[in-house]
Design a protein around this motif. Structure first.
Motif, PDB file in Angstrom:
ATOM      1  N   UNK A  95       0.811  -1.210   0.000  1.00  0.00           N
ATOM      2  CA  UNK A  95       0.000   0.000   0.000  1.00  0.00           C
ATOM      3  C   UNK A  95       0.845   1.261   0.000  1.00  0.00           C
ATOM      4  N   UNK A  96       0.177   2.406   0.049  1.00  0.00           N
ATOM      5  CA  UNK A  96       0.863   3.690   0.029  1.00  0.00           C
ATOM      6  C   UNK A  96       1.713   3.853   1.297  1.00  0.00           C
ATOM      7  N   UNK A  97       2.882   4.408   1.112  1.00  0.00           N
ATOM      8  CA  UNK A  97       3.762   4.656   2.249  1.00  0.00           C
ATOM      9  C   UNK A  97       4.590   3.470   2.678  1.00  0.00           C
ATOM     10  N   UNK A  98       4.370   2.324   2.051  1.00  0.00           N
ATOM     11  CA  UNK A  98       5.137   1.130   2.446  1.00  0.00           C
ATOM     12  C   UNK A  98       6.614   1.293   2.083  1.00  0.00           C
ATOM     13  N   UNK A  99       6.891   1.842   0.923  1.00  0.00           N
ATOM     14  CA  UNK A  99       8.267   2.004   0.457  1.00  0.00           C
ATOM     15  C   UNK A  99       8.569   3.492   0.309  1.00  0.00           C
ATOM     16  N   UNK A 100       9.533   3.960   1.102  1.00  0.00           N
ATOM     17  CA  UNK A 100       9.843   5.385   1.167  1.00  0.00           C
ATOM     18  C   UNK A 100      11.118   5.755   0.408  1.00  0.00           C
ATOM     19  N   UNK A 101      11.679   4.817  -0.331  1.00  0.00           N
ATOM     20  CA  UNK A 101      12.878   5.109  -1.124  1.00  0.00           C
ATOM     21  C   UNK A 101      12.778   4.359  -2.445  1.00  0.00           C
ATOM     22  N   UNK A 102      13.504   4.872  -3.443  1.00  0.00           N
ATOM     23  CA  UNK A 102      13.503   4.212  -4.739  1.00  0.00           C
ATOM     24  C   UNK A 102      14.112   2.813  -4.653  1.00  0.00           C
ATOM     25  N   UNK A 103      15.126   2.651  -3.838  1.00  0.00           N
ATOM     26  CA  UNK A 103      15.765   1.330  -3.724  1.00  0.00           C
ATOM     27  C   UNK A 103      14.764   0.302  -3.215  1.00  0.00           C
ATOM     28  N   UNK A 104      13.996   0.686  -2.178  1.00  0.00           N
ATOM     29  CA  UNK A 104      13.008  -0.243  -1.615  1.00  0.00           C
ATOM     30  C   UNK A 104      11.887  -0.510  -2.615  1.00  0.00           C
ATOM     31  N   UNK A 105      11.447   0.500  -3.332  1.00  0.00           N
ATOM     32  CA  UNK A 105      10.372   0.316  -4.304  1.00  0.00           C
ATOM     33  C   UNK A 105      10.820  -0.584  -5.447  1.00  0.00           C
TER      34      UNK A 105
END
Length: 494
Positions: A95-105
């Motif tokens: 969901x929204x806010x789960x990944x706060x960086x490009x690396x994590x996304x």
């Protein structure tokens, strides 16, 4: 797996034309232009993960998503991304806010697994509605733009028109990318206008062709005013921007100039990385300007941001003239607005009406008021304030002003007993144009009843009877506009 619908001849012609008119750039070739810091919004991707999509096609879709989202800044005040997969039982991957960086996304996108099964788009849209329109953990943020991007191969079960219409009515912008041969008319009804920007038909191996166009369409929907103009006047403005630098990571370059003017005459300013605003002065009235803000950093590349605005027409001074502090022989005249940068001096002319010779006083461009002395009492004057501009222009404004009436005090009040409870009150004729006289008297107690009487101007005495043993008598001259100062005496009657 459900069979594909046969393509319409018109649709094939559209697909071929769109592919032939675009350069065949391999997907992922070169780094995409950054859009860091440009936007704030919640993006939900509805990804067809059913059995009608081959594993090869699925991998191409995930790669396309990674390239599409790579330039965005992620965070609580930036862009947030969610992915919902469509299968027999749709599943929210994150969901929204789960990944706060490009690396994590990017890692999360590479780790996605295909669901297979039927294309249950209706159930997926019900889940999408919960995430986009209802508050809760992993849900969309209130007050920020919401976008649904639907990636489909054109195969679906059941109508999606009603649930998509519900999302749009809730403020969600709907975009669609079809890699198959779906119902063109239905997809046109699904997306948010304009369909030429929000609906794409493309072959699975040519997804890279639409990456920039789709990203630009998303940016247009969720772009925030990171660079804006406030407090615009005829000769100034305030520039404000969303911070993307710090004092230690770079600085801001600002270029300002008239639209269409020669670039070599533009004004250039430099501000430290910890500033978020700049005041512009010395602009020309009623003129279109372009201001460009460029964040300069050795760590990241930031795209310049520009804004166009027009200054207000100049409100030439004086725009208003006020009269105050009026007395019998003087009055104060004030004017505005004060414009010391363009006014050379102010001239104040004044003369008694109807047609007396005018006098002139010269006042500094730094003043916005002056006191006029030597005036006649109870007289109407025409006062004119003129501003002489350095450009040679002149602007004037006139007002009518009146001085106060002179109110001489009464003199020589006498009380003469007239026997019993009577007394004769007499006084000397008042100075000036007296309209009459006002008498009042009361007994020894201040709280007792007070009696008053008005007498015509030719009366210089009167007889008062039925008075208390101790009576205080006051007489005041009455002039056209007010009473003059009176005299009081106390009568002691036997």
């Amino acid at each position: 797996m459900m069979p594909r619908s046969p393509p319409a001849r018109a649709l094939l012609a559209w697909v071929c034309a769109s592919l032939c008119l675009r350069p065949a750039t391999p997907q992922g070739a070169g780094a995409p232009e950054t859009v860091a810091g440009c936007c704030e919004g919640d993006l939900l991707f509805l990804v067809d993960s059913s059995g009608s999509v081959t594993s090869y096609e699925y991998s191409r879709i995930l790669s396309f998503l990674g390239d599409l989202l790579a330039p965005f800044s992620l965070g609580p005040d930036e862009v947030q991304v969610g992915v919902l997969q469509v299968g027999t039982s749709p599943r929210l991957e994150f969901g929204f806010g789960r990944h706060q960086s490009q690396a994590a996304l990017q890692e999360a996108l590479r780790a996605l697994q295909q669901l297979q099964g039927d294309t249950n788009t209706g159930a997926a849209l019900a889940l999408a509605r919960e995430r986009l329109l209802q508050p809760g953990p992993g849900g969309a943020r209130p007050g920020v733009p919401k976008v649904l991007v639907w990636l489909t191969d054109g195969v679906m079960t059941g109508s999606v028109l009603q649930p998509m219409a519900g999302l749009r009515q809730g403020g969600v912008a709907v975009l669609a990318v079809s890699t198959g041969y779906g119902n063109l008319q239905e997809l046109q009804k699904v997306v948010t206008p304009p369909e030429e920007r929000h609906l794409h038909f493309v072959d699975i191996d040519s997804l890279g062709i639409i990456t920039a166009d789709l990203r630009d369409a998303i940016v247009e929907l969720i772009r925030v005013q990171r660079f804006r103009v406030r407090e615009v006047t005829s000769r100034g403005a305030l520039l404000q921007w969303h911070p993307v630098l710090t004092k230690d990571t770079g600085h801001y370059e600002i270029e300002v100039g008239p639209v269409g003017g020669p670039p070599d005459r533009n004004r250039r300013l430099t501000h430290s990385g910890d500033t978020t605003s700049a005041h512009l002065t010395g602009l020309q009235p009623d003129t279109w300007y372009t201001a460009t803000l460029t964040p300069e950093s050795n760590e990241l590349f930031y795209r310049p941001r520009s804004v166009t605005f027009t200054t207000l027409p100049e409100e030439l001074s004086p725009a208003q003239v006020l009269i105050s502090d009026s007395s019998a022989h003087s009055l104060r005249v004030s004017w505005g607005p004060l414009q010391p940068d363009s006014v050379q001096e102010y001239l104040i002319q004044f003369g008694a009406l109807p047609a007396d010779r005018a006098q002139t006083v010269t006042v500094s461009r730094l003043q916005n008021s002056t006191v006029l002395h030597g005036l006649q009492p109870d007289t109407s004057y025409l006062v004119t304030v003129s501003a002489r501009y350095q450009s040679g222009q002149e602007r004037a404004m006139s007002v009518k002003a009146c001085t106060q009436e002179v109110l001489p005090a009464l003199s020589d009040l006498q009380l003469t007993p007239a026997g019993g409870d009577s007394v004769r009150v007499s006084w000397r004729e008042g100075k000036g144009v007296v309209q009459g006289y006002w008498l009042s008297w009361t007994g020894e107690s201040p709280s007792g009843p007070k009696t008053s009487r008005y007498l015509p101007p030719d009366s210089l005495s009167t007889l008062l009877t039925g008075l208390p043993p101790i009576t205080r008598v006051c007489v005041s001259p009455v002039y056209r506009t007010a009473r003059g100062e009176g005299l009081c005496c106390t009568a002691h009657l036997d």
